[in-house]
Design a protein around this motif. Sequence first.
Motif, PDB file in Angstrom:
ATOM      1  N   MET A  28       6.144   6.158  10.036  1.00 12.08           N
ATOM      2  CA  MET A  28       5.553   5.221   8.803  1.00 12.08           C
ATOM      3  C   MET A  28       4.743   5.572   8.062  1.00 12.08           C
ATOM      4  O   MET A  28       4.741   5.500   6.769  1.00 12.08           O
ATOM      5  CB  MET A  28       5.032   4.044   9.668  1.00 12.08           C
ATOM      6  CG  MET A  28       4.443   2.916   8.950  1.00 12.08           C
ATOM      7  SD  MET A  28       5.810   1.836   8.005  1.00 12.08           S
ATOM      8  CE  MET A  28       6.782   1.263   9.153  1.00 12.08           C
ATOM      9  N   SER A  32       5.376   5.886   3.855  1.00 14.58           N
ATOM     10  CA  SER A  32       4.405   5.183   3.056  1.00 14.58           C
ATOM     11  C   SER A  32       3.822   6.265   1.700  1.00 14.58           C
ATOM     12  O   SER A  32       3.854   5.812   0.903  1.00 14.58           O
ATOM     13  CB  SER A  32       3.150   4.688   3.712  1.00 14.58           C
ATOM     14  OG  SER A  32       2.201   4.469   2.893  1.00 14.58           O
ATOM     15  N   MET A  51       0.330  -0.617  -0.532  1.00 19.43           N
ATOM     16  CA  MET A  51       0.747   0.049   0.692  1.00 19.43           C
ATOM     17  C   MET A  51       1.917  -0.351   1.040  1.00 19.43           C
ATOM     18  O   MET A  51       2.507  -1.558   0.789  1.00 19.43           O
ATOM     19  CB  MET A  51      -0.278  -0.112   1.724  1.00 19.43           C
ATOM     20  CG  MET A  51      -1.824  -0.124   1.169  1.00 19.43           C
ATOM     21  SD  MET A  51      -3.012  -0.574   2.683  1.00 19.43           S
ATOM     22  CE  MET A  51      -3.195  -2.385   2.540  1.00 19.43           C
ATOM     23  N   LEU A  52       2.564   0.578   1.992  1.00 19.20           N
ATOM     24  CA  LEU A  52       3.828   0.262   2.606  1.00 19.20           C
ATOM     25  C   LEU A  52       3.751   0.477   3.965  1.00 19.20           C
ATOM     26  O   LEU A  52       3.115   1.103   4.634  1.00 19.20           O
ATOM     27  CB  LEU A  52       4.945   1.285   2.278  1.00 19.20           C
ATOM     28  CG  LEU A  52       6.412   1.264   2.768  1.00 19.20           C
ATOM     29  CD1 LEU A  52       6.990  -0.040   2.090  1.00 19.20           C
ATOM     30  CD2 LEU A  52       6.981   2.561   2.401  1.00 19.20           C
ATOM     31  N   GLY A  53       4.038  -0.649   4.728  1.00 16.44           N
ATOM     32  CA  GLY A  53       3.901  -0.693   6.422  1.00 16.44           C
ATOM     33  C   GLY A  53       4.730  -1.716   6.996  1.00 16.44           C
ATOM     34  O   GLY A  53       5.672  -2.469   6.318  1.00 16.44           O
ATOM     35  N   ARG A  54       4.403  -1.986   8.194  1.00 16.87           N
ATOM     36  CA  ARG A  54       5.145  -2.886   9.022  1.00 16.87           C
ATOM     37  C   ARG A  54       4.144  -3.808   9.534  1.00 16.87           C
ATOM     38  O   ARG A  54       2.967  -3.699   9.920  1.00 16.87           O
ATOM     39  CB  ARG A  54       5.909  -2.202  10.157  1.00 16.87           C
ATOM     40  CG  ARG A  54       6.812  -2.830  10.995  1.00 16.87           C
ATOM     41  CD  ARG A  54       7.500  -2.222  12.008  1.00 16.87           C
ATOM     42  NE  ARG A  54       8.336  -0.984  11.410  1.00 16.87           N
ATOM     43  CZ  ARG A  54       8.301   0.209  11.729  1.00 16.87           C
ATOM     44  NH1 ARG A  54       7.423   0.707  12.668  1.00 16.87           N
ATOM     45  NH2 ARG A  54       9.134   1.087  11.056  1.00 16.87           N
ATOM     46  N   ASP A  74       0.438   0.741   8.800  1.00 13.28           N
ATOM     47  CA  ASP A  74       1.319   1.864   7.700  1.00 13.28           C
ATOM     48  C   ASP A  74       1.170   3.275   8.416  1.00 13.28           C
ATOM     49  O   ASP A  74       1.654   3.989   7.914  1.00 13.28           O
ATOM     50  CB  ASP A  74       0.549   1.828   6.463  1.00 13.28           C
ATOM     51  CG  ASP A  74      -0.815   2.743   6.390  1.00 13.28           C
ATOM     52  OD1 ASP A  74      -1.359   2.824   7.523  1.00 13.28           O
ATOM     53  OD2 ASP A  74      -1.146   3.030   5.204  1.00 13.28           O
ATOM     54  N   THR A  97       9.269  -4.914   7.345  1.00 18.04           N
ATOM     55  CA  THR A  97       8.738  -3.758   6.364  1.00 18.04           C
ATOM     56  C   THR A  97       8.087  -4.399   5.211  1.00 18.04           C
ATOM     57  O   THR A  97       9.251  -4.827   4.623  1.00 18.04           O
ATOM     58  CB  THR A  97       9.630  -2.581   6.504  1.00 18.04           C
ATOM     59  OG1 THR A  97       9.693  -2.054   7.648  1.00 18.04           O
ATOM     60  CG2 THR A  97       8.810  -1.459   5.583  1.00 18.04           C
TER      61      THR A  97
END
Length: 124
Positions: A28, A32, A51-54, A74, A97
Motif C-alpha cells: 500500500m 501510494s 493520499m492514496l490508501g484503503r 496508506d 481503495t
Amino acid sequence: MASATVGYFRRLTRRLTEDLEELDAEEMAESSQAAGARPAAECSRGQEVTMLGRLRSVEACSKATASVQAEFFDGTDSILLVWIGRRRIPGIETGKTLLVRGRVGERGGAKVIYNPYYELRDPA
C-alpha cells in the motif's frame, strides 16, 4: 540470469514467511508513493494533503450527530476521515481503495480530515 532467479526465490520465500498485514502495508505504501501521494506518517496538522490508501473500517454515527467515519490506512499510518451531515455514502465501504484530499486536523491526539474530497480507485 542466475541472480534474477535468486532474487525471485528470495522474494517468494519472503512472501511465504512474512506477516500478511506487514506485506499489505508495504504494498500500500509503495502504491501510494508511485501515485505521488503524501504518506500519512509525514502529514501534520494544518497541511493540505493528497493520499492514496484503503478503508480499514467504516461507521455511521447516530442520528443526532449524523456523520460517517472511516479509518483510512496508506501503509504508513492511519487517519480518520469524517463526513459530517451524512448517514451513508455510496461506495464508502470497508476495504475500498480511495484517493483523498483535504486538510489534516487533530481530534483527541489523532489525525483527522473532515469532509475530504475522495475518488474511488481500483485496488490494483
